[in-house]
Enzyme design. Structure first.
Site, mmCIF file in Angstrom:
data_model
loop_
_atom_site.group_PDB
_atom_site.id
_atom_site.type_symbol
_atom_site.label_atom_id
_atom_site.label_comp_id
_atom_site.label_asym_id
_atom_site.label_seq_id
_atom_site.Cartn_x
_atom_site.Cartn_y
_atom_site.Cartn_z
ATOM 1 N N LYS A 51 0.842 -1.206 0.000
ATOM 2 C CA LYS A 51 0.000 0.000 0.000
ATOM 3 C C LYS A 51 0.867 1.243 0.000
ATOM 4 C CE LYS A 51 0.888 1.310 4.458
ATOM 5 N NZ LYS A 51 1.378 2.537 5.019
ATOM 6 N N ALA A 66 10.177 -3.662 5.858
ATOM 7 C CA ALA A 66 10.363 -2.526 6.778
ATOM 8 C C ALA A 66 10.497 -1.210 6.019
ATOM 9 C CB ALA A 66 11.583 -2.757 7.684
ATOM 10 N N GLY A 112 4.340 -4.430 4.160
ATOM 11 C CA GLY A 112 4.659 -5.787 3.722
ATOM 12 C C GLY A 112 4.289 -6.828 4.771
ATOM 13 N N ASP A 134 -2.752 -1.874 10.071
ATOM 14 C CA ASP A 134 -2.644 -1.886 8.607
ATOM 15 C C ASP A 134 -3.029 -3.224 7.981
ATOM 16 O OD1 ASP A 134 -1.791 0.703 8.382
ATOM 17 O OD2 ASP A 134 0.354 0.227 8.297
#
Ligand code: C5P
Length: 375
Positions: free
Chosen positions: A11, A147, A152, A187
């Site tokens: 994203k 990261a 991810g 997220d």
């Protein structure tokens, strides 16, 4: 052995408005998320429990706390340090893509124990569906930078929820999977949904945004990660003494999405965490400036960083922007991806690994889509 593979997207936050810290330690946010065509593939494989060595060399012991056994393997960027044995380039992202700066990656090793969100996702599905005595191996094929502020780990968790649900025939409905996702992290629900969404609360309450247009992004990856809690902490320090009543509203980005005009969206990109990320990583300022000098119509730190996201006018502009950025050497690697794309979905087994479909720039196989190939 029964196997299910789920592909989940990365994203980018088109808008990240951050309010004051709440009593529970989280910050109230107003965010617009867009799923972009960089993917992680999570493969869940049922393995005979007795094939896993337990404490005494026998199979695992299943208990209420450990009703299942989960093992994890990681492939792709972040899996392990790159070595000279890496003839396939797996240590530097999928395929050692043309357009990468060629610099050695700094390694952000993905955890493989119970602190891995995908492992926790498997446990949550087992708990919700009353599954016991199953052993599952999860293979994480990473096409999403690790990261990097591109969610991810959250994509892996979302994919693992869907993969385990499908593998075990648990039949959890979408709503339940989204609720489990929210337990795993702010997220995590979004990669299940994909598309473009407005996130409120701590970012986990999603509403679809009906926007127009396809957007072409270029991502400049940086060495090492930036810790999300550290960036939020720096945000708090920078906010001290200022009256901050709530997150910056997302009206400009929402209106740009309705118009479908990339230039309008480029001008509307907002990230309230950006000053904090730049304080912690001043070199990112130069990266953002470089992208704008090279013709990007918008530049922003992605989420809590350290990836910088650039919006290009169109697909062709994204190709030249990516090549120029890579040539300048201001980034560890450069990736290109379009958005919005769909959320996590089960895909047919693909021996070529992630990226074996149009729309993925995580390709270890040759890219099929010009608008989403590695930069
Ligand atoms: O939800 P998640 O576990 O991904 O969040 C990681 C950390 O990021 C939190 O522990 C918190 O420090 C910070 N955070 C926040 N406000 C949010 C989301 C995350 O302060 N809305």
């Amino acid at each position: 052995m029964p196997t299910v593979t789920v592909r989940a997207p990365a994203k980018v936050n088109l808008h990240l408005g951050v309010g004051p810290r709440r009593p529970d330690g989280y910050h109230e946010v107003t965010t617009i998320l867009q799923a972009v065509a960089l993917y992680d593939d999570i493969t869940a494989t049922s393995v005979p429990p007795e094939s896993l060595a337990g404490p005494d060399g026998a199979g695992p012991v299943f208990t209420d706390e450990d009703p299942i056994a989960v093992t994890v393997g990681v492939a792709g960027e972040g899996a392990r340090p790159a070595t000279s044995d890496d003839a396939d380039g797996a240590g530097d992202g999928p395929g050692g893509s043309p357009g990468d700066t060629g610099a050695e990656p700094s390694v952000s090793v993905v955890p493989t124990g119970k602190d891995n969100l995908a492992v926790r996702a498997a446990y949550l599905v087992a708990e919700a569906a009353g599954i016991r005595g199953e052993a599952v191996h999860l293979t994480l094929s990473k096409g999403i930078p690790v990261a990097a502020g591109m969610a991810g780990g959250s994509a892996d968790a979302a994919a693992a929820l869907l993969a385990c649900d499908t593998l075990w025939g648990a039949g959890l409905d979408r709503e339940t999977l989204v609720a489990l996702a929210a337990k795993l992290g702010s997220d995590v629900p979004f990669p299940l949904t994909g598309g473009t969404a407005l996130g409120t609360g701590r970012g986990e309450q999603l509403t679809d945004v009906l926007g127009r247009g396809e957007y072409h992004w270029v991502f400049a990856l940086a060495d090492g990660g930036l810790s999300t809690p550290a960036v939020y902490g720096e945000f708090d320090r920078l906010s001290e003494g200022r009256l901050r009543t709530g997150p910056t509203p997302a009206d400009a980005a929402l209106s740009a999405l309705r118009s479908g005009d990339p230039a309008e969206l480029g001008a509307a990109l907002v990230n309230d965490l950006q000053p904090a990320a730049l304080r912690l990583r001043p070199s990112l300022r130069r990266v953002l400036e470089s992208g704008l000098e090279l013709g990007a119509i918008g530049a922003i730190v992605s989420g809590s960083g350290p990836t910088c996201a650039f919006l290009a006018r169109d697909a062709a502009a994204s190709v030249s922007l990516a090549a120029s950025l890579a040539g300048m050497g201001v980034a560890r690697a450069v990736r290109r991806a379009h958005g919005p794309v769909a959320g996590a979905r089960v895909i047919p087994a693909d021996p070529a690994g992630p990226g074996g479909e149009p729309g993925s720039s995580a390709a270890q196989s040759p890219p099929l889509s010009p608008s989403s190939s590695p930069a």
